[in-house]
Design an enzyme around this catalytic site. Structure first.
Site, PDB file in Angstrom:
ATOM      1  N   ARG A  21      10.571  25.289  -5.864  1.00  0.00           N
ATOM      2  CA  ARG A  21      10.527  24.108  -4.992  1.00  0.00           C
ATOM      3  C   ARG A  21       9.287  23.235  -5.167  1.00  0.00           C
ATOM      4  NH1 ARG A  21      12.736  25.729   0.864  1.00  0.00           N
ATOM      5  NH2 ARG A  21      13.177  23.498   0.951  1.00  0.00           N
ATOM      6  N   CYS A  37       8.730  29.770  -2.680  1.00  0.00           N
ATOM      7  CA  CYS A  37       9.288  30.388  -1.478  1.00  0.00           C
ATOM      8  C   CYS A  37      10.456  31.250  -1.882  1.00  0.00           C
ATOM      9  CB  CYS A  37       9.664  29.337  -0.437  1.00  0.00           C
ATOM     10  SG  CYS A  37      11.238  28.566  -0.709  1.00  0.00           S
ATOM     11  N   LYS A  80      18.230  20.555  12.634  1.00  0.00           N
ATOM     12  CA  LYS A  80      16.837  20.845  12.270  1.00  0.00           C
ATOM     13  C   LYS A  80      16.345  19.878  11.191  1.00  0.00           C
ATOM     14  CE  LYS A  80      16.053  24.244   9.177  1.00  0.00           C
ATOM     15  NZ  LYS A  80      15.309  23.808   7.977  1.00  0.00           N
ATOM     16  N   ASN A  81      17.169  19.673  10.174  1.00  0.00           N
ATOM     17  CA  ASN A  81      16.694  18.883   9.036  1.00  0.00           C
ATOM     18  C   ASN A  81      16.707  17.376   9.292  1.00  0.00           C
ATOM     19  OD1 ASN A  81      16.131  21.234   7.757  1.00  0.00           O
ATOM     20  ND2 ASN A  81      17.907  21.184   6.376  1.00  0.00           N
ATOM     21  N   ARG A  98       7.838  24.465   4.746  1.00  0.00           N
ATOM     22  CA  ARG A  98       7.614  23.524   3.644  1.00  0.00           C
ATOM     23  C   ARG A  98       7.796  22.074   4.082  1.00  0.00           C
ATOM     24  NH1 ARG A  98       7.754  25.475  -1.326  1.00  0.00           N
ATOM     25  NH2 ARG A  98       8.415  23.423  -2.008  1.00  0.00           N
ATOM     26  N   ARG A 118      13.986  30.287  12.707  1.00  0.00           N
ATOM     27  CA  ARG A 118      13.444  29.010  12.226  1.00  0.00           C
ATOM     28  C   ARG A 118      14.457  27.890  12.381  1.00  0.00           C
ATOM     29  NH1 ARG A 118      11.233  28.959   6.425  1.00  0.00           N
ATOM     30  NH2 ARG A 118      11.235  26.804   7.134  1.00  0.00           N
TER      31      ARG A 118
END
Ligand code: EPU
Length: 422
Positions: free
Chosen positions: A123, A118, A23-24, A94, A401
């Protein structure tokens, strides 16, 4: 009512689990589509909510997304008029901030909603903004938005990150590859996802050296072209299932496929005193059950240190260690929301500031629990796998997510887990 997971604990896991794309790594790769007038083709994208959110955000910015399959997409620009990332997307994800650098570099103007706090901490994005200012952007904050603009092209410049930031490093790389001249970024994050983004950008025609080290050098080019890129496997998903194996695999262990070369050295080191078999010599990663549950001592840190994204999941293993485990969170100030839920399931955990002391071993008992963020949800799923009786995990939209159908993957290796649809 959101979907829930229902888990009946105590069923050993065995067999193979395919690991999805990271995902990242996928999110910055998708944002890179804003930098070129040509088509980029991405494969091994994870089929998770966050990539769907990024798709809708990019479509609003004029990107045409053609999905050849759930994991293989082509992206090309239909219109470059829009320059706003609205609050509705930024508040749900985000990483929407990753559109700021590319919009500024290519469209010379960006309006991106400020993310705000969050569940895992405050953050801030001050370092993204300071870095882009160093490249010549004018930045104002007004009405809950970052408004950024530049006359002509961004200008290459040196910039030092006072604190290591993953998406901050990525945003600056995305921006600097179209800047006029040479940019030298120091104090950079070294996560494998950054190297993956550099590989994609270089395939598009950028000139980036040093990604994966603390110093990244970027020679700006005037335009970027097309590229085909395969997203790296998700080390956090693989790490989550590796911890599941250490907790409750059968004698043969769990085999994680499609994740050759995944960078989990820090996790492997933490597991080794508990005699967890770990074999990554073949195409797959095979992980066995812990033979002896020793207490753990872990401090989260930027890569190559122990990932904050695996801290919550590791705490379940710590609850089974014979003695006191120390788990210190240094990246996010509030990433212990799972502790109260684990305590409700029978874990014995003291929390002081950023340090959790986990007194084990304690048997866990199934309970109704509530997910608070992505990785905390994964922690509760792992706890449910070893707990006596039934556990429910509510609000699993957090889990969706970042994990591609976790209940199907776990069920296929013997877990008793089902999704109760709202
Ligand atoms: N920070 C600042 N100023 C900034 C940026 C960051 O003070 O301008 C601070 C943060 O508050 C935090 C630390 O620096 O204390 C590190 O944050 P970082 O910017 O590295 O986090 P991120 O880029 O927002 C990414 C991942 C997270 C992961 C962290 C840390 C993506 C899309 N997200 O977030 O992933 O936890 O790095 O490794 O890459 C997740 O997948 O569950 C997740 C939260």
């Amino acid at each position: 009512m959101p979907d829930k997971l229902k888990i009946v604990g105590g069923h050993p896991l065995s067999g193979q689990i395919p690991i999805s794309g990271a995902k990242n790594a996928a999110l910055p790769a998708l944002a890179a589509s804003l930098l070129t007038d040509e088509t980029i083709q991405l494969s091994n994208l994870p089929d998770v909510w966050d990539t769907g959110t990024m798709r809708r955000l990019l479509e609003g910015l004029g990107v045409r997304v053609t999905r050849d399959s759930t994991t293989s997409w082509r992206l090309s620009i239909d219109s470059d008029e829009a320059f706003e990332a609205p609050y509705r997307w930024v508040k749900t994800m985000r990483a929407s901030i990753l559109t700021l650098g590319p919009l500024l570099a290519k469209r010379r103007r960006a309006r991106v909603s400020l993310p705000g706090g969050c569940a895992i901490g405050s953050r801030p994005i001050d370092l993204h903004l300071a870095g882009l200012s160093a490249l010549g952007a004018r930045i104002d904050l007004a009405h809950g938005f970052v408004e950024a603009a530049v006359d002509g092209r961004l200008r290459g410049a040196p910039y030092h990150f006072e604190r290591i930031t993953v998406t901050g490093t990525e945003n600056l790389m995305l921006a600097a590859c179209l800047a006029d001249g040479y940019t030298r970024l120091t104090g950079c994050a070294r996560e494998p996802e950054i190297q993956d983004l550099a590989d994609l950008l270089n395939a598009m025609g950028a000139d980036i050296e040093g990604a994966g080290t603390e110093c990244i050098e970027i020679r700006g080019v005037t335009s970027l072209g097309s590229a085909t890129h395969r997203v790296i496997p998700d080390r956090i998903e693989a790490g989550t299932f590796a911890i599941a194996a250490a907790l409750i695999a059968d004698d043969a262990g769990l085999e994680l496929t499609g994740c050759k070369g995944v960078r989990l050295e820090a996790l492997r080191e933490v597991l080794s005193p508990s005699d967890v078999a770990w074999d990554d010599s073949g195409d797959n990663l095979r992980v066995g059950r812990a033979e002896t549950h020793r207490p753990l001592s872990v401090k989260t840190a930027p890569f190559p240190g122990f990932a904050t994204d695996l801290q919550a999941q590791l705490m379940v293993l710590a609850s089974q260690g014979r003695g006191v485990s120390h788990i210190e969170e240094t990246i996010f100030e509030n990433r212990f929301m799972h502790v109260a839920e684990l305590v409700r399931m029978g874990a014995h955990i003291d929390l002081t500031g950023g340090m959790a002391r986990v007194h084990g071993p304690t048997p866990l008992s199934g309970a109704a629990t509530m997910a608070t963020d992505l990785r905390a949800s994964a922690c509760l799923v792992l706890a449910g796998l070893i707990a006596e009786g039934e556990t429910s995990v509510d609000r699993i939209y957090h889990l969706d997510r970042g994990y591609q159908r976790i209940e199907q993957k776990l069920r296929s290796v013997g877990a008793r887990i089902e999704r109760i649809e709202a």
